[in-house]
Motif scaffolding. Structure first.
Motif, PDB file in Angstrom:
ATOM      1  N   ARG A 161      -5.273   0.780  -8.039  1.00  0.00           N
ATOM      2  CA  ARG A 161      -4.946   0.430  -6.963  1.00  0.00           C
ATOM      3  C   ARG A 161      -5.847  -0.385  -6.411  1.00  0.00           C
ATOM      4  NH1 ARG A 161      -3.468   5.448  -4.336  1.00  0.00           N
ATOM      5  NH2 ARG A 161      -5.682   6.028  -4.602  1.00  0.00           N
ATOM      6  N   GLU A 162      -7.211  -0.016  -6.586  1.00  0.00           N
ATOM      7  CA  GLU A 162      -8.505  -0.846  -6.276  1.00  0.00           C
ATOM      8  C   GLU A 162      -8.482  -2.302  -6.754  1.00  0.00           C
ATOM      9  OE1 GLU A 162     -13.146  -0.754  -6.422  1.00  0.00           O
ATOM     10  OE2 GLU A 162     -12.124   1.048  -7.109  1.00  0.00           O
ATOM     11  N   ILE A 163      -8.099  -2.459  -8.049  1.00  0.00           N
ATOM     12  CA  ILE A 163      -8.156  -4.048  -8.491  1.00  0.00           C
ATOM     13  C   ILE A 163      -6.830  -4.663  -7.997  1.00  0.00           C
ATOM     14  CG2 ILE A 163      -7.948  -4.968 -10.680  1.00  0.00           C
ATOM     15  CD1 ILE A 163      -9.305  -2.611 -12.085  1.00  0.00           C
ATOM     16  N   THR A 164      -5.713  -3.998  -7.669  1.00  0.00           N
ATOM     17  CA  THR A 164      -4.579  -4.666  -7.465  1.00  0.00           C
ATOM     18  C   THR A 164      -4.843  -5.081  -5.952  1.00  0.00           C
ATOM     19  OG1 THR A 164      -2.979  -3.518  -8.846  1.00  0.00           O
ATOM     20  CG2 THR A 164      -2.013  -4.476  -6.858  1.00  0.00           C
ATOM     21  N   LEU A 165      -5.335  -4.302  -5.058  1.00  0.00           N
ATOM     22  CA  LEU A 165      -5.507  -4.643  -3.707  1.00  0.00           C
ATOM     23  C   LEU A 165      -6.539  -5.845  -3.449  1.00  0.00           C
ATOM     24  CD1 LEU A 165      -5.308  -1.200  -1.903  1.00  0.00           C
ATOM     25  CD2 LEU A 165      -3.619  -3.176  -2.011  1.00  0.00           C
ATOM     26  N   LYS A 166      -7.551  -5.493  -4.370  1.00  0.00           N
ATOM     27  CA  LYS A 166      -8.785  -6.687  -4.326  1.00  0.00           C
ATOM     28  C   LYS A 166      -8.046  -7.970  -4.715  1.00  0.00           C
ATOM     29  CE  LYS A 166     -13.232  -7.721  -6.367  1.00  0.00           C
ATOM     30  NZ  LYS A 166     -14.329  -7.246  -7.109  1.00  0.00           N
ATOM     31  N   ASN A 167      -7.186  -7.987  -5.784  1.00  0.00           N
ATOM     32  CA  ASN A 167      -6.688  -9.252  -6.317  1.00  0.00           C
ATOM     33  C   ASN A 167      -5.626  -9.986  -5.215  1.00  0.00           C
ATOM     34  OD1 ASN A 167      -6.191 -11.099  -8.700  1.00  0.00           O
ATOM     35  ND2 ASN A 167      -4.000 -10.273  -8.059  1.00  0.00           N
ATOM     36  N   THR A 227       0.759  -1.088  -0.023  1.00  0.00           N
ATOM     37  CA  THR A 227       0.157   0.006   0.009  1.00  0.00           C
ATOM     38  C   THR A 227       0.862   1.147  -0.042  1.00  0.00           C
ATOM     39  OG1 THR A 227      -0.313   0.036   2.461  1.00  0.00           O
ATOM     40  CG2 THR A 227      -1.931  -1.177   1.073  1.00  0.00           C
ATOM     41  N   ASP A 228       1.908   1.114   0.839  1.00  0.00           N
ATOM     42  CA  ASP A 228       2.807   2.361   0.632  1.00  0.00           C
ATOM     43  C   ASP A 228       3.597   2.500  -0.768  1.00  0.00           C
ATOM     44  OD1 ASP A 228       2.701   2.789   3.141  1.00  0.00           O
ATOM     45  OD2 ASP A 228       4.828   2.092   3.990  1.00  0.00           O
ATOM     46  N   LEU A 229       3.665   1.422  -1.508  1.00  0.00           N
ATOM     47  CA  LEU A 229       4.171   1.672  -2.753  1.00  0.00           C
ATOM     48  C   LEU A 229       3.161   2.236  -3.670  1.00  0.00           C
ATOM     49  CD1 LEU A 229       6.298  -1.671  -3.449  1.00  0.00           C
ATOM     50  CD2 LEU A 229       7.150   0.571  -3.637  1.00  0.00           C
ATOM     51  N   LEU A 230       2.000   1.752  -3.520  1.00  0.00           N
ATOM     52  CA  LEU A 230       0.781   2.234  -4.406  1.00  0.00           C
ATOM     53  C   LEU A 230       0.755   3.859  -4.133  1.00  0.00           C
ATOM     54  CD1 LEU A 230      -1.528  -0.788  -4.139  1.00  0.00           C
ATOM     55  CD2 LEU A 230      -0.458  -0.015  -6.338  1.00  0.00           C
ATOM     56  N   GLU A 231       0.781   4.167  -2.887  1.00  0.00           N
ATOM     57  CA  GLU A 231       0.639   5.459  -2.497  1.00  0.00           C
ATOM     58  C   GLU A 231       1.715   6.521  -3.115  1.00  0.00           C
ATOM     59  OE1 GLU A 231       0.146   8.409   1.359  1.00  0.00           O
ATOM     60  OE2 GLU A 231       0.597   6.331   1.672  1.00  0.00           O
ATOM     61  N   LEU A 232       3.031   5.824  -2.921  1.00  0.00           N
ATOM     62  CA  LEU A 232       4.181   6.542  -3.217  1.00  0.00           C
ATOM     63  C   LEU A 232       4.083   6.811  -5.139  1.00  0.00           C
ATOM     64  CD1 LEU A 232       6.816   7.870  -3.248  1.00  0.00           C
ATOM     65  CD2 LEU A 232       7.759   5.455  -3.403  1.00  0.00           C
ATOM     66  N   ARG A 233       3.441   5.675  -5.547  1.00  0.00           N
ATOM     67  CA  ARG A 233       3.182   5.721  -7.378  1.00  0.00           C
ATOM     68  C   ARG A 233       2.365   7.167  -7.403  1.00  0.00           C
ATOM     69  NH1 ARG A 233      -0.872   2.766 -11.323  1.00  0.00           N
ATOM     70  NH2 ARG A 233      -0.060   3.871 -13.096  1.00  0.00           N
ATOM     71  N   GLU A 234       1.196   7.251  -6.728  1.00  0.00           N
ATOM     72  CA  GLU A 234       0.378   8.319  -6.754  1.00  0.00           C
ATOM     73  C   GLU A 234       0.923   9.512  -6.653  1.00  0.00           C
ATOM     74  OE1 GLU A 234      -3.686  10.343  -4.967  1.00  0.00           O
ATOM     75  OE2 GLU A 234      -3.242   8.192  -4.779  1.00  0.00           O
ATOM     76  N   ILE A 235       1.861   9.874  -5.764  1.00  0.00           N
ATOM     77  CA  ILE A 235       2.504  10.927  -5.467  1.00  0.00           C
ATOM     78  C   ILE A 235       3.265  11.250  -6.657  1.00  0.00           C
ATOM     79  CG2 ILE A 235       4.248  11.888  -4.069  1.00  0.00           C
ATOM     80  CD1 ILE A 235       3.007  10.449  -1.619  1.00  0.00           C
ATOM     81  N   LEU A 236       4.332  10.266  -7.233  1.00  0.00           N
ATOM     82  CA  LEU A 236       5.250  10.561  -8.147  1.00  0.00           C
ATOM     83  C   LEU A 236       4.365  10.720  -9.457  1.00  0.00           C
ATOM     84  CD1 LEU A 236       7.797   7.758  -7.249  1.00  0.00           C
ATOM     85  CD2 LEU A 236       7.997  10.299  -6.894  1.00  0.00           C
ATOM     86  N   GLU A 237       3.553   9.951 -10.024  1.00  0.00           N
ATOM     87  CA  GLU A 237       2.779  10.199 -11.094  1.00  0.00           C
ATOM     88  C   GLU A 237       1.923  11.439 -11.382  1.00  0.00           C
ATOM     89  OE1 GLU A 237       2.823   8.029 -13.653  1.00  0.00           O
ATOM     90  OE2 GLU A 237       2.608   6.017 -13.079  1.00  0.00           O
TER      91      GLU A 237
END
Length: 198
Positions: free
Chosen positions: A166-172, A44-54
């Motif tokens: 993020r939603e699909i990844t975490l659900k999977n 979840t930290d990586l996904l949050e970091l991705r959002e910040i960078l993107e």
């Protein structure tokens, strides 16, 4: 690996060391190399970091992207949607390349390189659920927004993609691997994601 790729041990060892430096694999003495374990919190930290960078990248890119950079984006986009049924690996690589080029257009190479490493670490978790036509549509809207220097549309389009991914990844990962994850990295008694031997 050397036998599989018909090469000597030295380049394989060097490649493994590079992957270890990127934290994609872990070297365990007298045991070998293993895919690096990731806790649910780290994911979840990586996904949050991705959002910040993107978002930082596309915000700046919308202001200063050049014609040459736009042409490069359109070329990658055309390769993504060339009508050929590509593999999952190809889809991941081409998606990473498109996002990396957008980050480069921000004018900050460190941001782009960091985002590239985040994509590399997230690649094994990403799930592609859209048809090629939907991927083409989303990336087409993003590129058109960048060409028009429409910062608001570019940011919103990127944010929509990030949130859904993020939603699909975490659900999977919860549905398919939930029993192998820890929610908190400070609870060592619970098993982390199962490692795969390299």
């Amino acid at each position: 690996l050397a036998d599989q790729y018909q090469t000597s041990v030295t380049p394989v060892r060097e490649a493994l060391q590079m992957l270890a430096q990127e934290d994609l694999i872990t070297s365990i003495p007298h045991s070998g190399y293993f895919v690096t374990r990731v806790t649910f919190k780290e994911l979840t930290d990586l996904l949050e970091l991705r959002e910040i960078l993107e978002i930082a990248a596309v915000t700046r890119a919308a202001e200063q992207i050049t014609e040459q950079q736009l042409n490069e984006l359109e070329q990658v986009h055309a390769e993504q949607t060339d009508g050929q049924a590509g593999s999952y690996e190809r889809a991941v690589i081409e998606n990473r390349q498109l996002h990396y080029l957008i980050a480069l257009a921000s004018g900050n190479r460190e941001l782009a390189d960091t985002l590239g490493r985040v994509h590399d670490r997230l690649a094994r978790f990403f799930v592609f659920v859209h048809s090629p036509s939907e991927v083409e549509r989303r990336h087409s809207v993003l590129i058109k927004a960048l060409r028009a220097h429409d910062q608001n549309l570019a940011v919103q389009t990127m944010l929509d993609e990030i949130n859904e991914t993020r939603e699909i990844t975490l659900k999977n990962v919860i549905e398919k691997q939930g029993n192998r994850w820890v929610l908190d990295e400070n609870k060592p008694e619970t098993k982390t994601q199962e490692s795969n031997h390299v």
